[in-house]
Design an enzyme around this catalytic site. Structure first.
Site, PDB file in Angstrom:
ATOM      1  N   GLY A 156      39.457  26.396  39.228  1.00 54.38           N
ATOM      2  CA  GLY A 156      40.724  26.864  39.759  1.00 54.38           C
ATOM      3  C   GLY A 156      40.601  27.815  40.920  1.00 54.38           C
ATOM      4  O   GLY A 156      41.514  28.591  41.185  1.00 54.38           O
ATOM      5  N   ASN A 174      38.999  35.137  34.808  1.00 53.90           N
ATOM      6  CA  ASN A 174      38.506  35.016  36.180  1.00 53.90           C
ATOM      7  C   ASN A 174      37.094  35.572  36.339  1.00 53.90           C
ATOM      8  O   ASN A 174      36.851  36.524  37.083  1.00 53.90           O
ATOM      9  CB  ASN A 174      39.481  35.691  37.151  1.00 53.90           C
ATOM     10  CG  ASN A 174      40.596  34.760  37.548  1.00 53.90           C
ATOM     11  OD1 ASN A 174      40.375  33.576  37.811  1.00 53.90           O
ATOM     12  ND2 ASN A 174      41.825  35.258  37.574  1.00 53.90           N
ATOM     13  N   ASP A 176      50.420  32.070  41.785  1.00 54.03           N
ATOM     14  CA  ASP A 176      50.232  32.284  43.224  1.00 54.03           C
ATOM     15  C   ASP A 176      51.360  31.666  44.049  1.00 54.03           C
ATOM     16  O   ASP A 176      51.139  31.020  45.078  1.00 54.03           O
ATOM     17  CB  ASP A 176      48.877  31.729  43.680  1.00 54.03           C
ATOM     18  CG  ASP A 176      47.712  32.477  43.028  1.00 54.03           C
ATOM     19  OD1 ASP A 176      47.951  33.513  42.390  1.00 54.03           O
ATOM     20  OD2 ASP A 176      46.571  32.005  43.157  1.00 54.03           O
TER      21      ASP A 176
END
Length: 890
Positions: free
Chosen positions: A197, A414, A305
């Site tokens: 991603g 992340n 986002d």
């Protein structure tokens, strides 16, 4: 989902980089890599099993092995088992119904695979079957001349085969003995995997196939296809894939299925979708149907986002209004229609996954409230923790996330993603996640680096944590990952460890290069030996060559190429710095200066290797930053101390650092480089210089802002100085101008000078130059300096600044250094940047000038044993063009 390198900076992006900059300079803490551990007596299994008990009996790998399987045996489990047996020395594997005398019998299959023989074999070993274990659970028994692999389902049997693969030795012939063992194992959380991603160049098709093999070997069962730069996922989400690209996705889906990995297709319509439109829902469902036709059964709709303050169509505002709550309601509406009109009607489809626009923290907001109340309860919500990149994640936070989102939580972790710091490799282990977290979650996915093969080190540790978080130890898992990648080659493993140590630091691992940093600390504390450190630096510099020669994972070498080059160069630079310190300590001044003269070129080479950022910019790669470069700086400071000069001021900032524009750049004497903060100054924030010794202050220059960022300066501030860093004296205030110059009153002495903001502002801070000239040092004479140089550089206390003459000396010319008064002179040392100049070294006392020696080569030290108020170099008639780094009077 990770913050991509923006075309215009954002506070969030700056905050992340600020935390990163601070974290890499933090002291060592728990989670730093321990020394390598010896393997236990029983061969290790990774991920660590929930239960592993050695037995007193054993099994022997015979030349012929009988394989007993159920009617519904899992093909993948059989393939892994047979390959492991052949690698262990078995030459022939035959199918049979039961044991044969003097022959190893291997039973593969559990209750779901219709394998009653496995149940009987487990009973003969005194072991319980897998009944009652969660999905993926299994029992593995070795002993009494047999091996039994029995999963609660086919996936569990496949995982048992992966454990067996690690237990069996690698032998060229039969006869190897395998110690008896009983393993009872199951995963800590249902979904464990990787989400591609990141922003930047998506992985290649070959790399994805390789990754899917890797996930199967490490008992990960989820791969989310979500590369941000696949246009058919985002900008062109409504459009069908070209046939050749769809065929590649099908190949990935088939490979994933063969490795018991769920391929998740994540479509991101948020940039342009009209939530209220029936046509948009149909377009989304149609795209999913196309993907379902090639075998995909798990789907996601990431809405990260994007902006939810601006609608993509007026109908949405008319239907829901404005604000976060309206956006949450609109997204729930869209997702519920997809869930009901596609997922619920599609046999075998797994629960829909979604990424909220507010995908981090646990603060209650109107957006989250709308999503929690209106989104179908069977939809999984993805969450990154308390931050886009969460340094830690706790059980309590996971429970809060589940409560505030009102849904089961699948974490999008992340790490080790590096698209926001693309000049770094993040090779340290998964860290900072509390034991017990897995039990609070529907699953855990990790976002990897742009570099797929280099990601495997960290992803291996992610797999270990997600399978058995309560037994997880970051250091042990990291060691196992390095060992696996080295493929059993001890030299490659050691080189990989040394290289990876220099890319260990991240938001999850606070210390950069923990092993090398510890050796540097030991050396400077006086407890370390230069020989030992020298050997460590030689090993570090040689590690890239060893890896290129011996590492089996060739993809890692391609991924890490510029970092390998940089590490090799840093090895040469740090070893030269160490040799310089040792020569200076031994009184070999000329040798030490010769080594120091090499350092700028060596460090420049180490910093010269580059990579491309996702936005196309070229960036210098970072290796061991804050450790290797700091050692060289400390070595130069030690050489300065031994030589008798204060050296270049040390720059600092209370603000973070944007990218690699570090505080040192504002004190490097080069207006084309600059320090750039990662946040706007608030009242009290400051940048400063440590002059390294209390001395009289001359002129102060503070040059801020730059082309393209003209407003990035301290708009309201003061210049201050201090002798001790505690008590500060105000020198002058400034306002509304990016360049500040000030000359303190005669006799003003200080060690520290700083510029402090007195008001909050919105703009960040750029400082091109922050410098303080010395008072009381008067350099006169000639030849005149070349452009960009100055006479004062010959005696400014910093050997890294050089007076470079514009021409060769004329007859009778000299360079004079005034000492600011009569003082005792025991020696005069001249450090030259080149060896071409000749001169007579003279001192001036009450009786006038007299010669005390001759300038010879790049390093000259002559005794004085007198009092004097000035020193001069009277250039010879045959002198080359002078370049003087420093005239040192002691």
């Amino acid at each position: 989902m990770t913050p991509r390198l923006p075309r215009s900076r954002s506070p969030l992006f700056g905050a992340i980089l600020a935390v990163l900059a601070l974290s890499l300079g933090a002291p060592a803490q728990a989670g730093a890599a321990p020394p390598p551990r010896e393997d236990p007596g029983t061969a290790p299994i990774t991920p660590a099993p929930q239960s592993l008990t050695p037995r007193a009996d054993r099994a022997v790998i015979t030349g012929t092995v009988t394989l007993v399987t159920g009617a519904k045996a899992d093909t993948a489990a059989l393939e892994v088992t047979e390959r492991a047996l052949r690698d262990a020395g078995a030459r022939r594997i035959v199918r049979g119904a039961g044991p044969v005398e003097n022959r190893l019998t291997v039973y593969v299959g559990g209750p779901a695979e219709d394998s009653p023989s496995s149940a009987r074999a487990l009973k003969s070993l005194g072991l319980k079957g897998p009944e009652g274990l969660r999905k993926g659970g299994h029992v593995l028994g070795v002993g009494a001349g047999r091996v039994v692999l029995s999963g609660v389902d086919a996936i569990g049997t496949y995982y048992a085969a992966q454990s067996l693969r690690q237990l069996l030795p690698h032998r060229a012939r039969p006869g190897a003995q395998v110690g008896g063992v009983a393993v009872r194992d199951w995963p800590a959380t249902a979904l464990r995997g990787v989400i591609e991603g990141f922003y930047g160049t998506p992985w290649s098709h070959g790399a994805r196939l390789d990754q899917l093999d890797f996930y199967g070997e490490h008992k990960m069962n989820l791969y989310v296809y979500s590369p941000k730069d696949d246009p058919y996922l985002r900008e062109k989400w409504r459009e069908p894939y070209p046939p050749e690209q769809l065929a590649q996705i099908k190949e990935l889906v088939d490979r994933a299925r063969s490795r018991h990995v769920d391929f998740t297709y994540a479509l991101s319509p948020g940039l342009s979708v009209c939530y209220s439109s029936d046509a948009e829902v149909k377009a989304l469902v149609d795209k999913f149907r196309t993907i379902a036709d090639i075998g995909v059964r798990t789907f996601a709709v990431p809405l990260d986002d994007i902006s939810y303050t601006d609608w993509n169509c007026p109908e949405d505002e008319a239907k829901w209004g404005t604000g976060g709550g309206a956006a949450g309601a609109a997204q729930a509406h869209l997702l519920n229609r997809v869930n009901r009109e596609f997922i619920a009607r599609h046999p075998g489809a797994e629960p829909l996954q979604m990424v909220p626009t507010e995908y981090y923290d646990v603060k209650a907001t109107p957006y989250k409230k709308a999503l929690a109340g209106q989104l179908d309860k069977d939809v999984l919500v993805e969450w990154t923790g308390n931050g886009v990149i969460a340094p830690t994640m706790t059980v309590a936070e996971a429970r809060q996330a589940r409560e505030v989102f009102g849904h089961a939580i699948l974490t999008w972790d992340n790490y080790p993603v590096n698209d926001y710091v693309p000049n770094r490799l993040l090779l340290g282990p998964f860290n900072g996640r509390e034991a017990g977290l897995a039990g609070e979650l529907a699953g855990i996915t990790a976002n990897p680096m742009i570099q797929p093969y280099a990601s495997k080190i960290a992803l291996s540790t992610v797999a270990d944590y997600t399978w058995n978080d309560r037994a997880y130890d970051a250091g042990t898992s990291w060691n196992a990952a390095l060992k696996e990648m080295a493929g059993g080659d001890a030299r490659a493993e050691r080189a990989l460890r040394v290289f990876s140590d220099a890319s260990y630091g991240s938001l999850l691992n606070k210390q950069q290069a923990p092993e090398l940093a510890a050796q540097f600390d030991e050396f400077w504390s006086g407890d370390g030996d230069a020989g030992r450190l020298g050997r460590a630096l030689e090993e570090f510099g040689a590690a890239p060559g060893v890896l290129r020669e011996r590492l089996p994972e060739r993809g890692f070498l391609a991924d890490a190429e510029p970092w390998l080059d940089s590490a090799q160069a840093w090895g040469a630079a740090t070893r030269t710095a160490l040799d310089m310190v040792e020569a200076a300590r031994a009184g070999r001044g000329a040798e030490a200066w010769e080594l120091r003269r090499k350092l700028p070129e060596l460090t420049a080479k180490a910093r010269s290797f580059t990579t491309k950022a996702p936005d196309g910019r070229t960036m210098a790669v970072l290796v061991g930053d804050g450790v290797l470069d700091t050692f060289i700086e400390d070595a130069i400071a030690e050489h300065n101390r031994l030589t008798g000069v204060p050296g270049r001021p040390e720059a600092s900032s209370s603000l973070g650092t944007h990218q690699d524009n570090t505080p040192a750049r504002m004190a490097d004497g080069d207006d084309t480089t600059y320090y750039w903060s990662s946040a706007a100054p608030q009242a009290g924030d400051h940048v400063g210089l440590d002059l390294r010794t209390v001395r009289e202050l001359g002129g102060i220059r503070l040059a801020m802002g730059k082309a393209g960022s003209a407003q990035d300066y301290v708009h309201e501030g003061v210049l201050e100085c201090s002798a001790d860093g505690e008590q500060w004296q105000r020198l002058t205030a400034f306002s509304g101008k990016p360049e500040v110059t000030f000359t303190p009153p005669d006799g003003t002495k200080a060690r520290y000078v700083r510029a402090r903001s007195t008001a909050a502002q919105d703009n960040w801070l750029v400082v091109r130059d922050f410098s303080v000239t010395g008072a009381g040092v008067d350099v006169t004479g000639g030849p005149p300096p070349a452009d960009g140089s100055a006479l004062r550089a010959a005696a400014d206390g910093d050997p890294d600044t050089v007076y470079r003459a514009a021409r060769a000396p004329q007859s009778g010319e000299s360079l004079t250094v005034g000492l600011g008064g009569t003082r005792a002179v025991s020696s005069v040392t001249v450090l030259a940047a080149t060896a071409g100049a000749t001169a007579d070294v003279q001192v001036r006392s009450a009786d006038g000038w007299r010669s005390i020696g001759r300038l010879s080569g790049a390093y000259t030290k002559v005794p004085g044993s007198t009092t004097a108020d000035a020193v001069r170099l009277v250039w010879g008639a045959d002198s080359g063009v002078p370049e003087v780094a420093e005239v040192i009077v002691r």
